[in-house]
Design a protein around this motif. Structure first.
Motif, short mmCIF file in Angstrom:
data_model
loop_
_atom_site.label_atom_id
_atom_site.label_comp_id
_atom_site.label_asym_id
_atom_site.label_seq_id
_atom_site.Cartn_x
_atom_site.Cartn_y
_atom_site.Cartn_z
N ARG A 38 19.50 -108.11 31.93
CA ARG A 38 18.50 -108.15 33.00
C ARG A 38 18.10 -109.58 33.35
NH1 ARG A 38 16.04 -102.98 34.11
NH2 ARG A 38 17.80 -101.56 33.91
N VAL A 91 13.50 -97.97 32.22
CA VAL A 91 14.46 -97.38 33.15
C VAL A 91 14.32 -98.01 34.54
CG1 VAL A 91 15.15 -95.23 34.27
CG2 VAL A 91 14.47 -95.22 31.86
N HIS A 94 12.67 -104.47 36.22
CA HIS A 94 13.70 -105.50 36.29
C HIS A 94 13.15 -106.91 36.20
CE1 HIS A 94 15.92 -102.05 37.92
NE2 HIS A 94 17.03 -102.70 37.64
N TYR A 160 25.07 -96.53 26.46
CA TYR A 160 24.87 -97.79 27.18
C TYR A 160 26.04 -98.09 28.11
CZ TYR A 160 23.73 -102.78 27.78
OH TYR A 160 23.41 -104.01 28.29
N SER A 161 27.26 -97.75 27.66
CA SER A 161 28.44 -98.02 28.48
C SER A 161 28.48 -97.12 29.72
CB SER A 161 29.72 -97.83 27.65
OG SER A 161 29.86 -96.48 27.24
N ILE A 162 27.89 -95.93 29.62
CA ILE A 162 27.82 -95.02 30.77
C ILE A 162 26.77 -95.48 31.77
CG2 ILE A 162 27.31 -92.66 31.51
CD1 ILE A 162 28.35 -91.74 28.76
N ASP A 163 25.57 -95.77 31.23
CA ASP A 163 24.46 -96.22 32.07
C ASP A 163 23.47 -96.93 31.16
OD1 ASP A 163 21.99 -96.40 33.56
OD2 ASP A 163 22.72 -94.82 34.89
N HIS A 164 23.12 -98.16 31.50
CA HIS A 164 22.23 -98.96 30.64
C HIS A 164 20.88 -98.29 30.41
CE1 HIS A 164 25.26 -101.83 30.80
NE2 HIS A 164 24.65 -102.89 31.32
N ARG A 165 20.50 -97.35 31.25
CA ARG A 165 19.18 -96.71 31.13
C ARG A 165 19.18 -95.51 30.20
NH1 ARG A 165 18.63 -95.73 37.45
NH2 ARG A 165 20.76 -95.07 36.96
N LEU A 166 20.34 -94.91 29.95
CA LEU A 166 20.39 -93.68 29.17
C LEU A 166 19.82 -93.80 27.76
CD1 LEU A 166 23.81 -92.06 30.19
CD2 LEU A 166 21.49 -91.31 30.77
#
Length: 401
Positions: A38, A91, A94, A160-166
């Motif tokens: 970020r 989530v 930023h 994390y590799s799918i979506d940093h927010r998961l």
């Protein structure tokens, strides 16, 4: 698991379930990488950690008083809600200042929980079972927490590799499950309708216990140790991936690995205390770990044993120290004193984290870690010359007059 040769009671089982839900395993292995992604620097991350420590400093004694005055369970529920809100905030946030708000919520959430959970357990054992089993039960509860953490950490890199927010969404959902567990806890004698503690009562208790032997040197010494562990924890992910070449997908299994070791260490905390004595454990565990901090400066691969040592030593020491403080505090005001001890831990972290982050930006994480270890060893020598921490293994207080 057995407590004193018996199967654990229903009360202890509820405590273990609570510990199973209070895990940060889904997001912790990728937390620093997430912040770096970020656009934050090590210095900014250190500043945020200090901001969280500052919120803890402001909130610890008042939240401990809430735990003593309004009930341990209410305090634990409030703390969990704040932690869940903070995680969900990751989530959408930023900016540095957005993260600053989340860190304050996180610090306050931890402050509400820090003294109340341990105080509730000690009171429950004292009232219904045996407070002499506190370190053992607390350590095994920590072991349950670590085992669940290890299992969830295995998924962190994939999420994390799918979506940093998961990872943060999963972490928030798991923490939320602790609320119905806490609400099922039995009330202790410190719940609202039975507790007469006032602010005027609480402050002298804190002053008397934390500014005199045997707690004052112990709390300061342990605060320094926990501070260097907290500061070095920030460097695990960049050292593993950027210095030692571990792929990001390997962070989950790595964290799971040393969390398993920490779970085993926490499970045997009571046995370690029995073997070494409280005074011996308080000396040996931090000093041995601090020596490990220095070794990677000469052998970088020794950073991996350091990570294992950091996690396991903290897992062992927390129940031992918490039990020792509980043994030397009256039932009335117990959560307040435990929170005040956490306040001291936070005060020590407060200036350390940004300074350490600034040094790491100028140099690198490994030499900074070595500096932390050397600084602790020098400080420990000064403290022991002044006053031996945990100078007596005999409890001085059990219940209020």
């Amino acid at each position: 698991m057995r407590i004193g040769g018996r199967l654990p009671s229903r009360l202890v089982l509820k405590y273990y379930i609570y510990q199973a839900t209070m895990t940060f395993g889904f997001f912790w292995p990728v937390f620093t990488l997430f912040l770096l992604s970020r656009g934050l620097s090590y210095t900014e991350i250190g500043l945020l950690s200090s901001l969280s420590a500052g919120a803890t400093v402001v909130g610890e004694v008042p939240t401990g008083y809430v735990g003593d005055r309004l009930g341990r369970r209410n305090s634990l529920v409030i703390g969990t809600v704040l932690l869940v809100v903070s995680l969900l905030g990751f989530v959408v946030v930023h900016t540095f200042w957005g993260f600053a708000v989340l860190w304050v919520l996180w610090g306050l959430g931890g402050a509400f929980q820090s003294g109340s959970a341990d105080a509730w357990l000690y009171d429950a054992l004292e009232t219904r079972l045996d407070e002499g089993e506190y370190t053992r039960v607390r350590g095994r509860g920590g072991s349950v927490n670590q085992w669940v953490s290890a299992a969830t950490m295995l998924t962190a890199g994939g999420l994390y590799s799918i979506d940093h927010r998961l990872p943060f969404i999963a972490g928030a959902l798991l923490l939320a499950l602790s609320i119905p567990v806490v609400l099922s806890f039995p009330r202790m004698g410190t719940d609202p309708d039975e507790d007469d503690l006032t602010v005027l009562d609480a402050l002298p208790i804190v002053r008397e216990r934390l500014t005199a032997p045997p707690l004052r040197s112990l709390v300061l010494y342990v605060a320094l140790f926990f501070a260097i562990i907290s500061a070095a924890d920030e460097f695990i992910q960049p050292i593993a991936t950027r210095t030692l070449g571990l792929p990001e997908t390997g962070l989950g299994p790595l964290y799971a690995g040393f969390t398993v070791i920490a779970a085993i260490a926490s499970y045997f905390a009571g046995d370690i205390e029995d073997r070494l004595s409280t005074r011996g454990a308080v000396l040996v565990v931090p000093v041995a770990t601090a020596i490990l901090f220095v070794v990677p400066a000469f052998v970088p691969l020794a950073a991996f044993p350091l990570f294992f040592g950091m996690k396991s030593s903290q897992a062992v020491l927390r129940p031992i120290v918490s039990g020792y403080i509980n043994d030397h505090v009256e039932t009335l005001g117990r959560a307040t004193v435990l929170s005040a001890a956490s306040l001291v831990y936070a005060v020590v972290r407060l200036p350390l984290r940004p300074v350490v982050g600034w040094i790491a930006d100028l140099t690198a994480p490994i030499p900074t870690t070595a500096l932390l270890g050397g600084g602790f060893l020098a400080s420990a020598a000064v403290i022991y010359r002044w006053e031996t921490p945990a100078s007596t293994d005999e409890p001085t207080v059990r219940t209020a007059d």
